[in-house]
Design a protein around this motif. Sequence first.
Motif, PDB file in Angstrom:
ATOM      1  N   ILE A 124       0.429  -0.914  -0.165  1.00  0.00           N
ATOM      2  CA  ILE A 124      -0.279   0.178   0.115  1.00  0.00           C
ATOM      3  C   ILE A 124       0.686   1.144  -0.028  1.00  0.00           C
ATOM      4  O   ILE A 124       0.659   2.086  -0.813  1.00  0.00           O
ATOM      5  N   ALA A 126       3.822   1.585  -1.418  1.00  0.00           N
ATOM      6  CA  ALA A 126       4.401   1.420  -2.438  1.00  0.00           C
ATOM      7  C   ALA A 126       2.942   2.218  -3.463  1.00  0.00           C
ATOM      8  O   ALA A 126       2.965   3.217  -4.614  1.00  0.00           O
ATOM      9  N   GLY A 127       2.010   2.409  -3.306  1.00  0.00           N
ATOM     10  CA  GLY A 127       0.837   2.442  -4.405  1.00  0.00           C
ATOM     11  C   GLY A 127       0.693   4.062  -3.834  1.00  0.00           C
ATOM     12  O   GLY A 127       0.181   5.062  -4.448  1.00  0.00           O
ATOM     13  N   TYR A 128       1.044   4.423  -2.539  1.00  0.00           N
ATOM     14  CA  TYR A 128       1.089   6.115  -2.168  1.00  0.00           C
ATOM     15  C   TYR A 128       2.556   6.112  -2.886  1.00  0.00           C
ATOM     16  O   TYR A 128       1.679   8.102  -3.189  1.00  0.00           O
ATOM     17  N   LEU A 130       3.438   5.764  -5.588  1.00  0.00           N
ATOM     18  CA  LEU A 130       2.925   5.299  -7.278  1.00  0.00           C
ATOM     19  C   LEU A 130       2.001   7.282  -7.397  1.00  0.00           C
ATOM     20  O   LEU A 130       2.384   7.840  -8.266  1.00  0.00           O
ATOM     21  N   ALA A 131       1.144   6.701  -6.625  1.00  0.00           N
ATOM     22  CA  ALA A 131       0.344   7.788  -6.356  1.00  0.00           C
ATOM     23  C   ALA A 131       0.955   9.771  -6.674  1.00  0.00           C
ATOM     24  O   ALA A 131       0.767  10.334  -7.646  1.00  0.00           O
ATOM     25  N   ARG A 134       2.475   9.790 -10.243  1.00  0.00           N
ATOM     26  CA  ARG A 134       2.249  10.399 -10.857  1.00  0.00           C
ATOM     27  C   ARG A 134       1.349  11.628 -11.460  1.00  0.00           C
ATOM     28  O   ARG A 134       0.905  12.696 -11.974  1.00  0.00           O
ATOM     29  N   ASP A 135       1.158  12.350  -9.380  1.00  0.00           N
ATOM     30  CA  ASP A 135       0.654  13.070  -9.279  1.00  0.00           C
ATOM     31  C   ASP A 135       1.233  14.759  -9.767  1.00  0.00           C
ATOM     32  O   ASP A 135       0.850  15.439  -9.700  1.00  0.00           O
ATOM     33  N   PHE A 161       8.631  -4.483  -8.208  1.00  0.00           N
ATOM     34  CA  PHE A 161       7.382  -3.390  -8.516  1.00  0.00           C
ATOM     35  C   PHE A 161       7.546  -1.674  -8.616  1.00  0.00           C
ATOM     36  O   PHE A 161       8.223  -1.230  -9.125  1.00  0.00           O
ATOM     37  N   TYR A 165       9.217   0.879 -11.164  1.00  0.00           N
ATOM     38  CA  TYR A 165       8.676   2.342 -11.062  1.00  0.00           C
ATOM     39  C   TYR A 165       9.297   3.745 -10.838  1.00  0.00           C
ATOM     40  O   TYR A 165       8.691   3.899 -11.268  1.00  0.00           O
TER      41      TYR A 165
ATOM     42  N   TYR B  27      -7.687   4.967 -12.531  1.00  0.00           N
ATOM     43  CA  TYR B  27      -6.567   3.939 -12.945  1.00  0.00           C
ATOM     44  C   TYR B  27      -6.451   2.803 -13.362  1.00  0.00           C
ATOM     45  O   TYR B  27      -7.408   2.112 -12.485  1.00  0.00           O
ATOM     46  N   HIS B  47      -0.090   7.169 -19.225  1.00  0.00           N
ATOM     47  CA  HIS B  47      -0.100   7.895 -17.391  1.00  0.00           C
ATOM     48  C   HIS B  47      -1.456   7.091 -16.211  1.00  0.00           C
ATOM     49  O   HIS B  47      -1.070   6.641 -15.477  1.00  0.00           O
ATOM     50  N   ASP B  61      -3.408  -4.063  -3.417  1.00  0.00           N
ATOM     51  CA  ASP B  61      -2.659  -3.701  -2.358  1.00  0.00           C
ATOM     52  C   ASP B  61      -2.354  -2.114  -3.294  1.00  0.00           C
ATOM     53  O   ASP B  61      -2.457  -1.155  -2.325  1.00  0.00           O
ATOM     54  N   ILE B  62      -1.614  -1.654  -4.580  1.00  0.00           N
ATOM     55  CA  ILE B  62      -1.195  -0.975  -5.217  1.00  0.00           C
ATOM     56  C   ILE B  62      -2.036  -0.358  -5.036  1.00  0.00           C
ATOM     57  O   ILE B  62      -2.983   1.326  -4.748  1.00  0.00           O
ATOM     58  N   GLY B  65      -3.303   1.535  -2.496  1.00  0.00           N
ATOM     59  CA  GLY B  65      -2.782   2.847  -2.383  1.00  0.00           C
ATOM     60  C   GLY B  65      -2.893   4.030  -2.563  1.00  0.00           C
ATOM     61  O   GLY B  65      -3.233   4.769  -2.412  1.00  0.00           O
ATOM     62  N   LEU B  66      -3.088   3.575  -4.077  1.00  0.00           N
ATOM     63  CA  LEU B  66      -3.918   4.252  -4.875  1.00  0.00           C
ATOM     64  C   LEU B  66      -5.073   5.399  -4.745  1.00  0.00           C
ATOM     65  O   LEU B  66      -5.625   6.062  -4.996  1.00  0.00           O
ATOM     66  N   ASN B  69      -5.737   6.978  -1.941  1.00  0.00           N
ATOM     67  CA  ASN B  69      -5.020   8.922  -2.754  1.00  0.00           C
ATOM     68  C   ASN B  69      -5.577   9.325  -3.736  1.00  0.00           C
ATOM     69  O   ASN B  69      -5.386  10.011  -4.230  1.00  0.00           O
ATOM     70  N   LYS B  71      -7.420   7.785  -5.848  1.00  0.00           N
ATOM     71  CA  LYS B  71      -7.826   7.125  -7.229  1.00  0.00           C
ATOM     72  C   LYS B  71      -8.649   6.922  -7.174  1.00  0.00           C
ATOM     73  O   LYS B  71      -9.161   5.918  -6.603  1.00  0.00           O
TER      74      LYS B  71
END
Lengths: 277, 324
Positions: A124, A126-128, A130-131, A134-135, A161, A165, B27, B47, B61-62, B65-66, B69, B71
């Motif tokens: 999660i 890593a998702g932060y 990535l967000a 991308r932002d 991953f 990225y 996304y 993108h 889980d990615i 996380g998005l 935030n 998304k």
Amino acid sequence: MRDIHPFLSKSQWLRKEIFDMVIRTQKGHIPSCYSCSEIVLALCYGGMIRFDAKNPRSKNRDSLIVSKGHAAMVLYPILADLGFYPKEELLKFTNPNGILRMYADHTIPGIEAICGSLGHGFTIAAGYALAAKRDGRDSKSYVIVSDGECYEGSVWETAMFASHYELDNLITVVDRNGLCILSETEKCVKLNPLEDKWKAFGWNVINVNGHSYTDIFRGFDDLVKNKNKKPTVIISKSVKGKGISFMENKVEWHNKMPNAEQVGKARENLEKNCIIN
Amino acid sequence: MSTQNILPRDVFVNQIYEEALKNKDLYFLSADFGAQALDKFRDQLPHQFIHAGISEQNMVDIAAGLALNGKLAYIYAMIPFVTFRCYEQVKVALATMNLPVTVVGVGSGYSYDDAGPTHYATEDISCMRALGNIEILSPGDTQSTFEAAKLTFTKPAFRYIRLDRKFLPDIYQKGETRFLKDGICEIDKGEEICIITTGYMVQKVRQAKEILLKEGIQIGVIDLFRLKPIQGTLLSSIVSRYKGVMTVEEQFLSGGLGSAITEVLADERILLPVKRVGINDHYYLDNGGREYLHKLCKIDVQSIVEKIKQFHASLAGNRVLSSK
């Protein structure tokens, strides 16, 4: 050179707070919190993490996730101290009218995501990262994982991953206390060479002594110098149960509760500063 | 106009693509699973597309996380891999935090008939409906797939969309939305017996219906577009006009569509005979294709016809008994 003296007293304060909460409720994992106390304190009070206690989800914050969810308590006194919620909440830990429980979740101010099942918080986080990438935000995502957590296959899916990225805004701390529930990690299923594994997955590796602020801040300085687009792992060599002599490096104390005599002994220990530098 | 020459996944992804052009916070994550429509997405909106690796646990889980935030995230793979493989991630991250992530699975039932049990999805209804906070949509044609896709961005929620791999004949006309509000649609009105089914099996039940018509049995057919939650009041009012209910699914019976229906009918105190038809508890390691597999587990059209006839006869018997 950073003045580490305020941090030494913070170490003592945090350990006492956690101990009191656990003894009062007979719930929690003391040794797992104590092995990562210094690095969490250094992150929270050392100017590494930008946060807004009044607006915990503000867009430009940095995030910190304690992915080793059984050590969620390490953050509770800190978040209260920083103003995310009233200090009285610490007294209401695990009570029906309190907001804090053994494993933390996103409904608690300052907690980003539910953790408790190992491996989730890391991905999660890593998702932060990535967000934010991308932002086009410069937010950093910090995450504390346990060494035993590195057994989870999903950790390595995400390690791959994050490297692909180029999530250089993902800073992972592996709390390398060397113990899981049943035994030493190297006797269960060996994790070493742990550093080589992370390097092979394309990560910067910084080794620090997890109970030396001098070394931790040296590690943070190294982190800031890294400009190679790789995510970074800080392997924090630590002692499970650090600060209570009879709990240190002893697997049986993972979630055992001390008896009255042991509580007395522990409190004596906690009156002394267990951190040398 | 027939729309059945478009694969369900292309119908779905096309819609998401159109929305993604407008919503930069949308996304789409894939665990190395494609679609013609996804090629366009990847090319035009790199993108907003994320290849998660063949790492479904990572992908879930990615996406969480998005979503945390702000998304709107979609995770996409074959059904077994985006459900069973990463079930605990879906539970912990998506269900407990109730995040607006859409789990899109392709290959319901024996869609991947040539691939074997690793690729079959004969337990996904059971396993996914066990989760809290989830909405499950099971579109059976182009129009309902189109509307399902639209719902994911007009009313973001934690959803599971199960798509068939193959082309599907039309159930609804373009623009038709009568299945949408309550998730239940009585697509054919009948007498005595009503069959509740979903997805790919709708066409099979309708074929059985045609055969039975010639024998003087007129069954009703209900398409269950939304598998969870099921609108109990509407379901009750529809089935109460019948003397018996049969459920037909390309799933194991444990926990599947039939289970869901019997639970609702019990809660609604609808005392009707119910017969569940689905796959017996067995993994077929047989060649021969979907129709052949259906014959083996007796959910092919002819078997469905036979089972309806038996059920019909037993209902007649019941009536005699109860009239004494």
